[in-house]
Design a protein around this motif. Structure first.
Motif, PDB file in Angstrom:
ATOM      1  N   TRP A  82       0.869  -1.187   0.000  1.00 38.76           N
ATOM      2  CA  TRP A  82       0.000   0.000   0.000  1.00 38.76           C
ATOM      3  C   TRP A  82       0.903   1.233   0.000  1.00 38.76           C
ATOM      4  CZ3 TRP A  82      -4.872   0.300  -1.305  1.00 38.76           C
ATOM      5  CH2 TRP A  82      -5.545   1.513  -1.140  1.00 38.76           C
ATOM      6  N   ARG A 119     -12.456   0.202  14.454  1.00 36.82           N
ATOM      7  CA  ARG A 119     -12.028  -1.153  14.117  1.00 36.82           C
ATOM      8  C   ARG A 119     -13.198  -2.068  13.787  1.00 36.82           C
ATOM      9  NH1 ARG A 119     -10.831  -1.448  19.557  1.00 36.82           N
ATOM     10  NH2 ARG A 119     -10.079  -3.598  19.555  1.00 36.82           N
ATOM     11  N   ASN A 124     -16.017   0.578  10.322  1.00 36.82           N
ATOM     12  CA  ASN A 124     -14.898   0.059   9.537  1.00 36.82           C
ATOM     13  C   ASN A 124     -15.277  -0.185   8.086  1.00 36.82           C
ATOM     14  OD1 ASN A 124     -16.452  -2.266   9.741  1.00 36.82           O
ATOM     15  ND2 ASN A 124     -14.751  -3.605  10.293  1.00 36.82           N
ATOM     16  N   SER A 125     -16.572  -0.136   7.789  1.00 39.81           N
ATOM     17  CA  SER A 125     -17.035  -0.415   6.425  1.00 39.81           C
ATOM     18  C   SER A 125     -17.870   0.715   5.840  1.00 39.81           C
ATOM     19  CB  SER A 125     -17.836  -1.728   6.405  1.00 39.81           C
ATOM     20  OG  SER A 125     -16.999  -2.821   6.736  1.00 39.81           O
ATOM     21  N   SER A 131     -10.502   2.464   2.579  1.00 41.27           N
ATOM     22  CA  SER A 131      -9.040   2.341   2.678  1.00 41.27           C
ATOM     23  C   SER A 131      -8.453   2.708   4.028  1.00 41.27           C
ATOM     24  CB  SER A 131      -8.341   3.146   1.572  1.00 41.27           C
ATOM     25  OG  SER A 131      -8.646   2.609   0.297  1.00 41.27           O
ATOM     26  N   ASP A 133      -8.830   0.934   6.494  1.00 37.94           N
ATOM     27  CA  ASP A 133      -8.357  -0.365   6.985  1.00 37.94           C
ATOM     28  C   ASP A 133      -6.862  -0.521   6.700  1.00 37.94           C
ATOM     29  OD1 ASP A 133      -8.944  -0.370   4.255  1.00 37.94           O
ATOM     30  OD2 ASP A 133      -9.531  -2.467   4.206  1.00 37.94           O
ATOM     31  N   LYS A 134      -6.389   0.064   5.603  1.00 37.37           N
ATOM     32  CA  LYS A 134      -4.962   0.000   5.268  1.00 37.37           C
ATOM     33  C   LYS A 134      -4.141   0.813   6.268  1.00 37.37           C
ATOM     34  CE  LYS A 134      -6.802  -1.740   1.488  1.00 37.37           C
ATOM     35  NZ  LYS A 134      -8.168  -1.197   1.534  1.00 37.37           N
ATOM     36  N   ARG A 137      -3.694  -1.240   9.341  1.00 37.55           N
ATOM     37  CA  ARG A 137      -2.748  -2.336   9.135  1.00 37.55           C
ATOM     38  C   ARG A 137      -1.311  -1.811   9.102  1.00 37.55           C
ATOM     39  NH1 ARG A 137      -5.311  -7.197   7.711  1.00 37.55           N
ATOM     40  NH2 ARG A 137      -7.308  -7.075   8.803  1.00 37.55           N
ATOM     41  N   GLU A 284     -16.547  -4.076   0.929  1.00 39.64           N
ATOM     42  CA  GLU A 284     -16.022  -3.487   2.161  1.00 39.64           C
ATOM     43  C   GLU A 284     -15.569  -4.593   3.116  1.00 39.64           C
ATOM     44  OE1 GLU A 284     -20.565  -3.712   2.655  1.00 39.64           O
ATOM     45  OE2 GLU A 284     -19.084  -3.373   1.054  1.00 39.64           O
ATOM     46  N   PRO A 285     -14.796  -4.251   4.156  1.00 46.42           N
ATOM     47  CA  PRO A 285     -14.241  -5.281   5.041  1.00 46.42           C
ATOM     48  C   PRO A 285     -15.261  -6.261   5.597  1.00 46.42           C
ATOM     49  CG  PRO A 285     -13.176  -3.199   5.494  1.00 46.42           C
ATOM     50  CD  PRO A 285     -14.260  -2.906   4.495  1.00 46.42           C
ATOM     51  N   MET A 295      -9.571  -6.987   5.345  1.00 49.48           N
ATOM     52  CA  MET A 295      -9.358  -5.791   4.523  1.00 49.48           C
ATOM     53  C   MET A 295     -10.378  -5.771   3.391  1.00 49.48           C
ATOM     54  SD  MET A 295      -5.440  -4.584   4.380  1.00 49.48           S
ATOM     55  CE  MET A 295      -4.834  -5.741   3.174  1.00 49.48           C
TER      56      MET A 295
END
Length: 724
Positions: A82, A119, A124-125, A131, A133-134, A137, A284-285, A295
């Motif tokens: 990423w 989270r 989260n979605s 992104s 979520d990236k 991570r 989405e996640p 992810m």
């Protein structure tokens, strides 16, 4: 039995309590039943840390200097999986922190970055969080390194703050102390829409009148943090967008200057991403398959290049130097004329009519190329709206003032939901007290508590006066953003002294007695109010035959008008109080639903709600002295009559109209008393009735008094972070 037996139909052989894949539950057969799930949020069973874990103690082990150094290093350590825009993750980290903190809303204090809730679903979605979520991570190696001494909630906000420092901003400060949750807050109301990004009209009486947005919501559409960057319902009109920006930022406690500073400072760095086909993104996640490992939004066309990312659909940077905190946003916005164009992803965005090549930002992946800058409709609002424009011109005339204003606004944005300064931890906590922190001076604790208590007892105040005043003072507390409560005695200040729920005339009479006694004994008024309430409870227990002392912790302080942001306290006004059997007016939401919402905000469990309501009814503390639910001829004793009456089958309940029900003897028809829905729900709802039956049993009298005192003390001390 053979797994292919026709009788099994290939179904899962395990009998689940609900169907997780479809989101349905066995209770969905009865959609109108009162759902108590909101009171069970964050049950201890979801927390892997165990009952003895103390995050504040763990924080003492944290090497803050090393952590900050690691975050600074992370900002420019671009990863192939990423890649960072221009080799710097600052814009991504700022967006992550901003979208965590920016979900806060003043109306009920929910949302915000104080729990690490980004989270989990739905945040989260959310479409607006594509992104992010990236970003989390990318932070995982740091979280892994520091372990339990660093919560995700603190790390997410700190990453955004360090990003600004890395890009040249002198930040105002940072406080640790946010504790993680471990389960989605699925009972938080984010809107009634059943689809992402449904038209704004669904949450407005009139979309052209932003103030008509449904409370407690603050974002204009489902799945957005603030406003639609393309304009109202995706139709560009900067002035209409300005009106929505003003309302949505006000709903998170920001004034016009803070709003303009945050918009300009937020868009001084980083870029939007829409260089591709948004339809090509994966799910989405929460909807992605197990191979995605949590992810989402997989981009098959990214090709390892940051410049090919797609998030909002808009594409481009705002400034010439997107990795530097400077005055570039103002130079770009006010230095050019702009026209509406389409991004590669098809989104509406503003681009300059004419711009020199050297003023264009470089491509996020290839520094040899330059790309057009862009502005959102919300950015153009800063130029079009007269008030915002004047503020921006003030900033342009004094860059240092802008930097300071933004740094303070960023600090407020990222700390607004943390509660009072007493909860702040760490070496970078600012020394300055800020009015939005609801400051309260330290109160005395070495006065003659026994003497004051005796004086209150001899003052002529009724037991009901003592209990109701203490309750009204403490009930404003909400654990969502740790505001309100008895500490500070703001019940005697504007606006609280004039709230209808506080019965202003009665309140003034009680305070005229308690305030001189507080001064006489050197106690705070806040302590005196609570001590009087405790005394009233002890008197009620004694009347029921039990000698018990209600725990009391002195040390509350008294706030002043100068310490009180009266306007920001308006949303804390109670419009209902199931504990005192009161509604300000009829609402679309059932009274019992409102009671659950208030109970959750106060941090109470369902059993605590039940015992408190039963005790308050027994003591006769209803708003205005009404008799509804007071099933005693001589109210004042802390007895279980509320529960024994509800569960007594010699009575029947008759709807008398206007929200009132009569209790009648089944044989004689004689009216025993009256009640409201708020009373009857403790007998009609199967879960609440189960709790009520515990206290209706013949052996429950002592347990009831003990449980009531424990729950009462929890309410009185909910805002005492100095003794937690």
């Amino acid at each position: 039995m053979d797994g292919n037996d026709v009788n099994t139909g290939g179904k899962c052989p395990v009998m689940h309590g609900g169907m997780t894949s479809s989101g349905t539950s066995v209770t969905d057969w009865w959609p109108n039943a009162l759902n108590l799930d909101i009171l069970h949020q964050h049950d201890s069973k979801t927390n892997p840390m165990g009952p003895d874990f103390d995050y504040r103690e763990e924080l003492k082990k944290l090497d803050v200097g090393a952590l900050k150094a690691d975050l600074h290093a992370l900002m420019t350590d671009s990863q192939a999986w990423w890649p960072a825009d221009w080799g710097h993750y600052g814009g991504l980290m700022i967006r992550m922190a901003w979208h965590a903190a920016g979900s806060y809303r003043l109306a009920d204090g929910r949302g915000g970055g104080g729990t690490g809730n980004q989270r989990f679903a739905p945040l989260n979605s959310w479409p607006d969080n594509v992104s992010l979520d990236k970003a989390r991570r990318l932070l995982w190696p740091i979280k892994k390194k520091y372990g339990n001494a660093l919560s995700w909630a603190d790390l997410i906000i700190l990453a955004g703050t360090i990003a600004y420092e890395s890009m040249g901003l002198k930040t105002f400060g940072f406080a640790f102390g946010r504790e993680d949750i471990w389960h989605p807050e699925k009972d938080v109301y984010w809107g009634s829409e059943k689809e992402w990004l449904a038209p704004s009209d669904a949450r407005y009486d009139d979309v052209d009148a932003p103030e008509t947005m449904e409370n407690p919501l603050a974002a204009v559409q489902m799945g957005l943090i603030y406003v639609n960057p393309e304009g109202v319902n995706g139709v560009s009109d900067p002035q209409k967008t300005a009106d929505q920006v003003r309302e949505t930022f006000a709903r998170m406690a920001m004034n016009d200057e803070e709003t303009a500073a945050l918009t300009a400072g937020g868009h001084t760095v980083g870029k939007t991403h829409g260089n591709g086909d948004a339809e090509a993104l994966g799910p989405e996640p929460e909807a992605a398959g197990p191979e995605a490992q949590g992810m989402g939004w997989v981009n098959p066309n990214m090709g390892g290049k940051a410049a090919n990312a797609v998030t909002s659909g808009l594409e481009g940077a705002w400034t010439t130097e997107p990795t530097k905190f400077d005055m570039g946003f103002f130079d770009m916005l006010f230095g050019h004329e702009w026209e509406l164009r389409k991004s590669p992803a098809g989104a509406n965005q503003w681009e300059p009519v004419d711009i020199k090549e050297e003023d264009k930002p470089r491509d996020a992946s290839d520094p040899t190329k330059r790309r057009n800058p862009m502005m959102t409709d919300a950015d153009m609002a800063m130029k079009v709206d007269p008030t915002y424009r004047a503020i921006c011109e003030k900033f342009m005339a004094d860059p240092e003032y802008f930097r300071d204003t933004f740094a303070r606004a960023w600090f407020k944005l990222t700390h607004r939901d943390m509660g009072p300064k007493a909860r702040y931890i760490g070496p970078d906590v600012p020394a300055e007290d800020l009015i939005w922190q609801d400051p309260i001076p330290e109160g005395p604790s070495n006065y003659d508590i026994g003497g004051l208590k005796a004086a209150i007892a001899a003052s002529g105040l009724s037991q009901q006066d003592m209990v109701t005043t203490a309750w009204d003072s403490a009930r404003t507390y909400r654990g969502s953003d740790m505001r309100g409560g008895a500490n500070g005695a703001r019940i005697r200040l504007a606006p609280q002294k004039d709230w209808a729920g506080n019965e202003p005339e009665r309140l003034a009479r009680v305070l005229s007695v308690l305030e001189p006694l507080a001064a006489q004994f050197g106690a705070s008024v806040a302590d005196t109010i609570v001590l009087a309430g405790n005394l009233g409870v002890e008197m009620a227990a004694a009347a029921a035959g039990f000698d018990i002392t209600v725990p009391f912790a002195p040390g509350r302080g008294d706030a002043t008008d100068e310490m009180t942001d009266a306007e920001s306290f308006e949303p804390l006004e109670p419009i209902h109080d199931g504990y005192r059997n009161w509604l300000k007016k009829d609402y679309a939401v059932a009274p019992e639903e409102l009671m659950l919402d208030r109970t959750q905000l106060m941090g109470l469990t369902a059993p605590e709600m039940v015992v408190l309501v039963g005790g308050m009814r027994a003591m006769g503390t209803n708003h205005g002295g009404t008799a509804h639910g007071v099933f005693s001829e001589a109210p004042g004793a802390l007895t279980t009559e509320f529960f024994t009456t509800l569960t007594d089958m010699t009575y029947t309940w008759v709807d008398a109209g206007e929200g009132v029900y009569q209790i009648r003897d089944r044989n004689s028809g004689k009216i025993r008393g009256t009640a409201t829905r708020l009373d009857l729900v403790f007998g009609s709802n199967s879960i609440l009735r189960a709790y009520a039956e515990v206290y209706a049993q013949d052996d429950a009298a002592e347990k009831f008094v003990i449980d009531f005192v424990n729950a009462w003390t929890k309410v009185m001390n909910a805002d005492r972070f100095d003794i937690a």
